[in-house]
Scaffold this active site. Structure first.
Site, PDB file in Angstrom:
ATOM      1  CB  CYS A 113      -0.680   0.123   1.515  1.00 32.66           C
ATOM      2  SG  CYS A 113      -1.881  -1.574   1.688  1.00 32.66           S
ATOM      3  NE  ARG A 155      -6.407  -3.739   1.651  1.00 32.28           N
ATOM      4  CZ  ARG A 155      -7.829  -4.841   1.841  1.00 32.28           C
ATOM      5  NH1 ARG A 155      -8.431  -4.430   2.232  1.00 32.28           N
ATOM      6  NH2 ARG A 155      -7.105  -6.316   2.583  1.00 32.28           N
ATOM      7  CG  LEU A 156      -1.908  -3.747  -4.679  1.00 37.29           C
ATOM      8  CD1 LEU A 156      -2.160  -3.609  -5.725  1.00 37.29           C
ATOM      9  CD2 LEU A 156       0.566  -3.734  -5.312  1.00 37.29           C
ATOM     10  CB  ILE A 178      -2.030  -8.841  -0.642  1.00 35.95           C
ATOM     11  CG1 ILE A 178      -0.689  -7.519  -2.146  1.00 35.95           C
ATOM     12  CG2 ILE A 178      -1.164 -10.078  -0.962  1.00 35.95           C
ATOM     13  CD1 ILE A 178      -1.025  -7.359  -3.232  1.00 35.95           C
ATOM     14  CG  ASN A 194       4.279   0.226   2.119  1.00 32.88           C
ATOM     15  OD1 ASN A 194       3.974  -0.608   1.561  1.00 32.88           O
ATOM     16  ND2 ASN A 194       4.639   0.453   2.100  1.00 32.88           N
ATOM     17  N   GLY A 195       3.148  -3.257   3.473  1.00 34.72           N
ATOM     18  CA  GLY A 195       3.269  -4.101   3.758  1.00 34.72           C
ATOM     19  C   GLY A 195       3.122  -5.559   3.885  1.00 34.72           C
ATOM     20  CD  GLU A 196       1.037  -8.221   1.748  1.00 31.64           C
ATOM     21  OE1 GLU A 196       0.544  -8.890   2.487  1.00 31.64           O
ATOM     22  OE2 GLU A 196       0.639  -7.690   0.427  1.00 31.64           O
ATOM     23  CB  SER A 249      12.325  -9.700  -7.546  1.00 31.26           C
ATOM     24  OG  SER A 249      13.224  -9.654  -6.260  1.00 31.26           O
ATOM     25  N   GLY A 250      14.511 -12.178  -7.506  1.00 30.45           N
ATOM     26  CA  GLY A 250      16.152 -12.655  -6.413  1.00 30.45           C
ATOM     27  C   GLY A 250      17.204 -11.974  -5.754  1.00 30.45           C
TER      28      GLY A 250
END
Length: 634
Positions: free
Chosen positions: A2, A50-51, A53, A76-78, A365-366
């Site tokens: 977010c 908000r995005l 997820i 903002n985050g997970e 991603s790496g």
């Protein structure tokens, strides 16, 4: 994932800035395209985009309050271990009204206070408002995956995910010339500083407490490492390799939690291939994404990406691009950059994120593996300095010769000459000075010469030196490779690599997750001896060996390639007029009064010479700054 912002006013002057909360929140639309809401009371304003997820229902919208209506969070985050944390809280009698990780975070804080931060496995920037005490608690994740900017003065405290949001509050914006001097060398500005003297970045692994007109900062995490200690790790190489595999698989598995489509970036390099291999074990329908470069075959790695996708049976999509496709996005990218940031590979990340977003909302991603395990040319150069042979001694001794030979990134031979010149230059410096030089595109004098006489007067060299010394304190004279990697983790990773990925993915409403930066993986990696990671013949040794029997053999028999764009070609053709007649034109430069036109003219002449060296990167840095200054009317 977010965008967040907020203000805590200390007096009537500060209260006036609350009128900007709505506009500030709207400026974060690309970070959170799914929903917007704000909260405003007498002294506080909070905004959230908000995005969606995890728990995409409306009950998980933010700002989110606890049942008592005393505490409110914007996040903002997970939090990847939120289910385990929730179970712990349920066992303690805590109740929940949603399935979101946001509510778990809020109630974890209510139960444990600031100690909750040590329990979190994820990436985040958040603020918790205590309405009764009129205080903010603000925190940022361990490695700086998510951004958090703030301003603190006599009247107010303001925070936001982006600089453009900070500017919506009508803040004073005096240029920080120490930051500008660093930017002209590095092409980014290291935290905690920003391009403005009034705005700071919260450091990774830190938190703020704000209330009663006071601000206090604390650190809740640092990489557990002391120089030299890791070199005597009791684990054998084989034992360490197996443990790394176990930790990485657990990290990837944690990052597959989502209530929306999820995929993975797949470049064809070792790092993203490892992530894909592990993710495909737990997600059989994994979708992978690559970009290829039709006009730049040397940098095109899609052949290797396809090999990996085939081996692990992923649904693979390649976005095949021409130089014209890349160039077509330059204006959009420059418009989104709200603080000077000139890593040109951001163009590739922007396009990859834009195309991936058409198929998925989350991508693995790496990123982080190179800094963690020693994957860059710079690391090989530091290793060679510590273990010099005939070749290193000859290259160093011929320093005067390399300086006069034609250097460029655009040809294999001229690029070797460029690398030889940089190696020889660094060999003559102390370890800390060598690190700074090899991280830079310009020397300190070269950056200073770009300043006009007026800018030189505003530049405080002592302040700049103090900041640089703080950044380089992890490079002692008697250093190991782990010291170099630690400095990368603290300087390059958060301020360049993670900033690039966050900016360009969020510009397209895509969440990117980085399994190599799980704190259990990082802590373990910094317990390992340097020679487990790099030796004379191999970088990221332990990672490569750990997955040698899993990945296609062809991945191991090729040189490491960069993720570059053809800046030199563009500058000499499509962007020539922008450089010569607009952004870097003599009249424009002299009217602004920031730069010394004679020094810029020298760079422009080098740009069109047969010996451009790294000048294209310096020109790009100036273009980004000039575009940014005009875009945001600084």
């Amino acid at each position: 994932m977010c965008g967040i912002t907020g203000i805590l006013a200390f007096n009537l002057v500060g209260k006036f800035n609350k009128i900007h909360v709505t506009a500030a929140t709207m400026s974060l639309e690309k970070r959170g395209p799914d929903y917007q809401d704000i909260y405003i009371d007498e002294w506080v304003g909070l905004g959230h985009r908000r995005l969606s997820i995890i728990d995409t229902s409306s009950v998980a919208h933010q700002p989110m309050w606890d049942e008592s209506k005393r505490y409110c969070i914007v996040f903002n985050g997970e939090i990847f271990n939120y289910r385990e944390l929730k179970k712990d809280l349920l066992d303690k009698g805590v109740t929940f009204f949603s399935q979101s990780d946001t509510e778990v975070l809020l109630k974890l804080y209510l139960h444990y206070g600031e100690q909750c931060l040590a329990k979190l496995n994820g990436f985040f920037a958040f603020c918790i408002y205590d309405k009764q005490q009129q205080t903010f608690f603000v925190a940022r994740d361990r490695y700086g995956i998510k951004p958090l900017l703030y301003l603190y003065d006599d009247d107010k405290f303001i925070f936001a995910s982006e600089m453009k949001t900070m500017l919506k509050y009508g803040i004073d914006r005096p240029l920080d010339y120490s930051s500008l001097h660093s930017y002209l060398q590095l092409n980014y500005i290291p935290a905690p500083d920003t391009i403005f003297t009034t705005v700071k970045k919260l450091l990774p692994g830190h938190y703020l407490k704000v209330g009663n007109k006071k601000l206090s900062e604390g650190k809740y995490y640092d990489i557990p490492y002391s120089s030299g200690e890791a070199e005597s790790n009791p684990l054998s190489y084989d034992q360490a390799r197996e443990k790394l595999k176990t930790l990485l698989e657990a990290s990837v598995q944690r990052r597959l939690v989502a209530d929306v489509p999820l995929g993975a970036f797949l470049s064809g390099g070792i790092d993203s291939s490892v992530v894909t291999a592990l993710a495909s074990k737990h997600k059989p329908d994994l979708h992978t994404f690559s970009i290829g470069f039709r006009d730049e075959k040397f940098f095109d790695e899609t052949e290797y990406a396809r090999l990996v996708a085939k081996q692990f049976n992923t649904e693979h999509t390649v976005f095949s691009l021409t130089n014209d496709d890349l160039y077509a996005h330059v204006s959009s990218i420059l418009d989104y950059i709200d603080e000077p940031f000139a890593d040109s590979s951001a163009i590739n990340v922007y396009i990859l994120s834009k195309e991936t977003r058409k198929h998925a909302t989350v991508a693995l991603s790496g990123d982080g593996a190179d800094e963690l395990l020693g994957g860059y040319n710079k690391h090989a150069a530091f290793y060679s300095m510590a273990h010099p042979g005939l070749k290193e001694n000859v290259v160093s001794a011929l320093h005067p010769l390399w300086k006069v030979l034609p250097q460029s990134r655009n040809g294999a031979f001229s690029n070797k000459l460029r690398q030889a010149a940089r190696f020889a230059e660094g060999a003559r410096l102390s370890p800390a000075a060598r690190y700074w030089r090899w991280a830079s595109y310009a020397t300190e004098n070269g950056a200073y010469e770009l300043f006009s006489a007026a800018s030189q007067e505003k530049f405080h060299r002592q302040e700049y030196e103090s900041r640089k010394q703080a950044l380089m304190q992890t490079v002692p004279d008697h250093h190991t490779m782990n010291d170099i990697l630690l400095t990368d983790m603290k300087v390059v990773l958060p301020n360049d690599m993670l900033t690039k990925v966050d900016l360009m993915s969020m510009a397209n409403g895509l969440e990117v997750r980085v399994p190599f930066l799980d704190y259990e993986v990082v802590n373990f990696a910094f317990s390992l001896p340097s020679h487990y990671k790099i030796n004379k013949s191999m970088r990221k040794r332990i990672l490569q060996d750990a997955y040698r029997d899993v990945l296609p053999a062809k991945l191991y028999n090729r040189p490491k390639k960069g993720f570059e764009v053809p800046l030199l070609k563009w500058f000499r053709k499509e962007m020539r007029s922008l450089i010569m007649d607009d952004l870097l034109a003599q009249k424009k430069i002299e009217e602004q009064g920031i730069f010394n036109y004679a020094a810029i003219d020298k760079l422009k002449r080098q740009l069109f010479s047969s010996n451009p060296g790294d000048v294209h990167a310096r020109i790009w840095g100036l273009i980004v700054f000039q575009w940014w200054r005009r875009r945001f009317e600084v």
